[in-house]
Design an enzyme around this catalytic site. Structure first.
Site, PDB file in Angstrom:
ATOM      1  N   GLU A 169      37.458  14.327  66.687  1.00  0.00           N
ATOM      2  CA  GLU A 169      36.647  13.467  65.813  1.00  0.00           C
ATOM      3  C   GLU A 169      35.273  14.119  65.615  1.00  0.00           C
ATOM      4  O   GLU A 169      34.703  14.685  66.560  1.00  0.00           O
ATOM      5  CB  GLU A 169      36.535  12.094  66.504  1.00  0.00           C
ATOM      6  N   ILE A 203      32.288  12.588  64.645  1.00  0.00           N
ATOM      7  CA  ILE A 203      31.112  11.833  65.120  1.00  0.00           C
ATOM      8  C   ILE A 203      31.506  10.478  65.700  1.00  0.00           C
ATOM      9  O   ILE A 203      32.351   9.777  65.145  1.00  0.00           O
ATOM     10  CB  ILE A 203      30.057  11.687  63.984  1.00  0.00           C
ATOM     11  N   ASP A 240      29.594   6.998  66.906  1.00  0.00           N
ATOM     12  CA  ASP A 240      28.288   6.324  67.040  1.00  0.00           C
ATOM     13  C   ASP A 240      28.414   5.053  67.868  1.00  0.00           C
ATOM     14  O   ASP A 240      28.205   5.101  69.069  1.00  0.00           O
ATOM     15  CB  ASP A 240      27.523   6.175  65.715  1.00  0.00           C
ATOM     16  N   THR A 241      28.808   3.936  67.276  1.00  0.00           N
ATOM     17  CA  THR A 241      28.918   2.735  68.115  1.00  0.00           C
ATOM     18  C   THR A 241      30.068   2.867  69.124  1.00  0.00           C
ATOM     19  O   THR A 241      30.054   2.230  70.163  1.00  0.00           O
ATOM     20  CB  THR A 241      29.194   1.479  67.256  1.00  0.00           C
ATOM     21  N   GLY A 242      31.056   3.675  68.788  1.00  0.00           N
ATOM     22  CA  GLY A 242      32.225   3.812  69.655  1.00  0.00           C
ATOM     23  C   GLY A 242      33.327   2.835  69.285  1.00  0.00           C
ATOM     24  O   GLY A 242      34.447   2.921  69.789  1.00  0.00           O
ATOM     25  N   THR A 250      34.903   2.409  66.388  1.00  0.00           N
ATOM     26  CA  THR A 250      35.983   3.067  65.650  1.00  0.00           C
ATOM     27  C   THR A 250      36.922   3.776  66.609  1.00  0.00           C
ATOM     28  O   THR A 250      38.146   3.659  66.508  1.00  0.00           O
ATOM     29  CB  THR A 250      35.391   4.097  64.657  1.00  0.00           C
ATOM     30  N   LYS A 296      26.269   9.897  68.646  1.00  0.00           N
ATOM     31  CA  LYS A 296      24.967   9.427  68.187  1.00  0.00           C
ATOM     32  C   LYS A 296      24.466   8.300  69.078  1.00  0.00           C
ATOM     33  O   LYS A 296      25.217   7.368  69.367  1.00  0.00           O
ATOM     34  CB  LYS A 296      25.113   8.933  66.748  1.00  0.00           C
ATOM     35  N   VAL A 310      23.168  12.204  59.566  1.00  0.00           N
ATOM     36  CA  VAL A 310      23.319  13.650  59.409  1.00  0.00           C
ATOM     37  C   VAL A 310      24.499  13.974  58.488  1.00  0.00           C
ATOM     38  O   VAL A 310      25.458  13.209  58.403  1.00  0.00           O
ATOM     39  CB  VAL A 310      23.500  14.356  60.777  1.00  0.00           C
TER      40      VAL A 310
HETATM   41  N1  HPA Z   1      26.775  11.173  59.074  1.00  0.00           N
HETATM   42  C1  HPA Z   1      27.978  11.133  58.458  1.00  0.00           C
HETATM   43  N2  HPA Z   1      28.928  10.267  58.780  1.00  0.00           N
HETATM   44  C2  HPA Z   1      28.658   9.397  59.781  1.00  0.00           C
HETATM   45  C3  HPA Z   1      27.437   9.401  60.458  1.00  0.00           C
HETATM   46  C4  HPA Z   1      26.443  10.335  60.090  1.00  0.00           C
HETATM   47  O1  HPA Z   1      25.308  10.388  60.628  1.00  0.00           O
HETATM   48  N3  HPA Z   1      27.499   8.424  61.395  1.00  0.00           N
HETATM   49  C5  HPA Z   1      28.734   7.877  61.270  1.00  0.00           C
HETATM   50  N4  HPA Z   1      29.436   8.450  60.309  1.00  0.00           N
END
Ligand code: HPA
Ligand code: MG
Length: 230
Positions: free
Chosen positions: A146, A148, A150-152, A154, A178, A200
């Site tokens: 994967e 990225i 972030d919250t976890g 997904t 993130k 990003v």
């Molecule tokens: N960039 C692109 N896709 C994403 C991001 C991000 O910072 N965070 C979650 N999906």
């Protein structure tokens, strides 16, 4: 359930597990120091992680994966779309390492598509496509790749989904994790970079499908968000 009970497969939990930690104060590199597509010149704030650094980090993750899983068959499950570049480079890197080591790692590569973002906001609905043929994962060692986390949320949803097909083992490689306030604390088994809460793009990470054609991971500018908003 992603932790394996089988001896020898569990990496020691150390600070290394967070990958390269990029602090909140990191301003990124000025754009003019790098080669970037002209069409994005006004749409980025800075180069956050240069392409060469991404590649070096992937090489090390590949080595860790080979140490842990070498001599077992694995099914690599690439999470599209953003994961395609990381997955391709990770698989390449593992192949190169296998050639120069006594270990082998037979890999099948499969794909799954998730979508949960519109503009720079996470949507509640998570779409999983390509999930109908996941029965091939039954009894297999699965490496989810994967771009990225972030919250976890997904990843937790996806893990629940994959676990239903009763694989022997699941490991997760996440290029970026993130630091977000609403995070569940979920950490992949292999992490490339631990980054601050900024949107990003590049290295296949998109904003409404743009910026995948950018090698470096960059921070999008307000102007870029406006220009490609839908
Ligand atoms: N960039 C692109 N896709 C994403 C991001 C991000 O910072 N965070 C979650 N999906
Ligand atoms: Mg996206």
């Amino acid at each position: 359930m992603q932790e394996s009970n089988m001896a020898g497969w569990q990496r020691k939990q150390t600070s290394v597990e967070k990958g390269i930690v990029i602090p909140d104060e990191w301003p990124g590199y000025p754009l003019e120091l790098f080669s970037l597509p002209e069409h994005y010149s006004e749409d980025l704030d800075c180069v956050y992680i240069p392409h060469g650094v991404i590649m070096d980090r992937i090489e090390r993750i590949a080595r860790n994966i080979l140490e842990d899983l070498g001599d077992h068959d694995i099914v690599v499950l690439c999470v599209l779309k953003a994961g395609y570049q990381f997955c391709a480079d990770l698989v390449d890197s593992i192949k190169v390492l296998c050639r120069s080591s006594s270990k082998t790692l037979p890999m099948r590569v499969d794909f799954i598509r998730l979508k949960s973002y519109l503009n720079d906001q996470s949507t509640e609905v998570l779409h999983i496509e390509g999930a109908e043929n996941l029965s091939v994962l039954s009894g297999k060692n699965v490496l989810i790749v994967e771009a990225i986390v972030d919250t976890g949320k997904t990843m937790k949803t996806l893990l629940n989904h994959v676990e239903a097909f009763k694989p022997k083992m699941i490991k997760v490689a996440g290029l970026l994790v993130k630091r977000v306030p609403s995070g569940t604390g979920y950490l992949p088994d292999y992490v490339g970079f631990d980054i601050s809460n900024r949107f990003v793009v590049g290295y296949a990470l998109d904003y409404n499908e743009y910026f995948r054609d950018l090698n470096h991971i960059c921070v999008i500018s307000d102007r870029g968000k406006l220009k490609y908003k839908i």
